[in-house]
Design a protein around this motif. Sequence first.
Motif, PDB file in Angstrom:
ATOM      1  N   GLY A 102       0.816  -1.209   0.000  1.00 57.20           N
ATOM      2  CA  GLY A 102       0.000   0.000   0.000  1.00 57.20           C
ATOM      3  C   GLY A 102       0.848   1.257   0.000  1.00 57.20           C
ATOM      4  N   LEU A 103       1.884   1.277   0.833  1.00 57.02           N
ATOM      5  CA  LEU A 103       2.773   2.439   0.901  1.00 57.02           C
ATOM      6  C   LEU A 103       3.468   2.666  -0.439  1.00 57.02           C
ATOM      7  CD1 LEU A 103       4.176   4.687   2.449  1.00 57.02           C
ATOM      8  CD2 LEU A 103       5.816   2.994   3.314  1.00 57.02           C
ATOM      9  N   LYS A 104       3.987   1.586  -1.036  1.00 52.68           N
ATOM     10  CA  LYS A 104       4.677   1.702  -2.324  1.00 52.68           C
ATOM     11  C   LYS A 104       3.721   2.170  -3.417  1.00 52.68           C
ATOM     12  CE  LYS A 104       7.272  -0.957  -5.757  1.00 52.68           C
ATOM     13  NZ  LYS A 104       7.802  -2.306  -6.113  1.00 52.68           N
ATOM     14  N   ASP A 105       2.503   1.628  -3.433  1.00 52.50           N
ATOM     15  CA  ASP A 105       1.528   1.988  -4.470  1.00 52.50           C
ATOM     16  C   ASP A 105       1.098   3.449  -4.344  1.00 52.50           C
ATOM     17  OD1 ASP A 105      -0.020   1.231  -6.726  1.00 52.50           O
ATOM     18  OD2 ASP A 105      -1.811   1.099  -5.472  1.00 52.50           O
ATOM     19  N   MET A 106       0.909   3.912  -3.103  1.00 50.54           N
ATOM     20  CA  MET A 106       0.541   5.315  -2.889  1.00 50.54           C
ATOM     21  C   MET A 106       1.614   6.251  -3.434  1.00 50.54           C
ATOM     22  SD  MET A 106      -1.191   5.350   0.922  1.00 50.54           S
ATOM     23  CE  MET A 106      -1.672   7.070   0.898  1.00 50.54           C
TER      24      MET A 106
END
Length: 205
Positions: A102-106
């Motif tokens: 999630g952090l990487k995608d954001m």
Amino acid sequence: MLKRLITKLINWLERLTYEPLTVDNANKKLIVPVRGIMIEGRQLYRYKNDLDIPIKRKVAISGAHKWFGASISVDKVVEFLNQILAANNDHDASRVGLLAYGLKDMITTCTDDEALYRMGGVMYFFKDEDHAQFDNDILLEKVRAFKQLPDHQRDFFFSTLLKHMGVSNDTSTKAILSNLSKSKVKLMAYRQLLSEGLSRKNSTD
């Protein structure tokens, strides 16, 4: 020739729609109205040249730029990392993976409209606002008003703001605007993921 005359007439008519800019003569050369954007009947203004922006407002703009570039605030990154560490301590490999993804995608694929609203709030100001200072309460007032704009006005606001941010390429602007709606769904899901982590923590405290 006719086209030039019509353009001059339109520009003259547009100026009639703006509030009079009641600032001193020096600032009249530095500050211009933001064309086509008023909130709650109040005209917004901006600095014509980035070099003239007062330091406190420039720092706020820089922070908003970083948020926009990463699609996530520093506080939210810290929150993600804290929850990743907590999930790792609980040996919850599945949640560690979800949070990391999630952090990487954001950061890599999302465009956060909150960052754009905030950028508009610091780049644009009212004529009676202290241009040299940065007031967070006034910022929040403008952000709330931006969010209440009708859809067609909101798209115009985003397009105008991106231009003033230096995104002058129409293709880039369209791509960013197109990504806003897709990102909104994903960002809501990732924020929900963080919220679930906070609920877990509170239930175990």
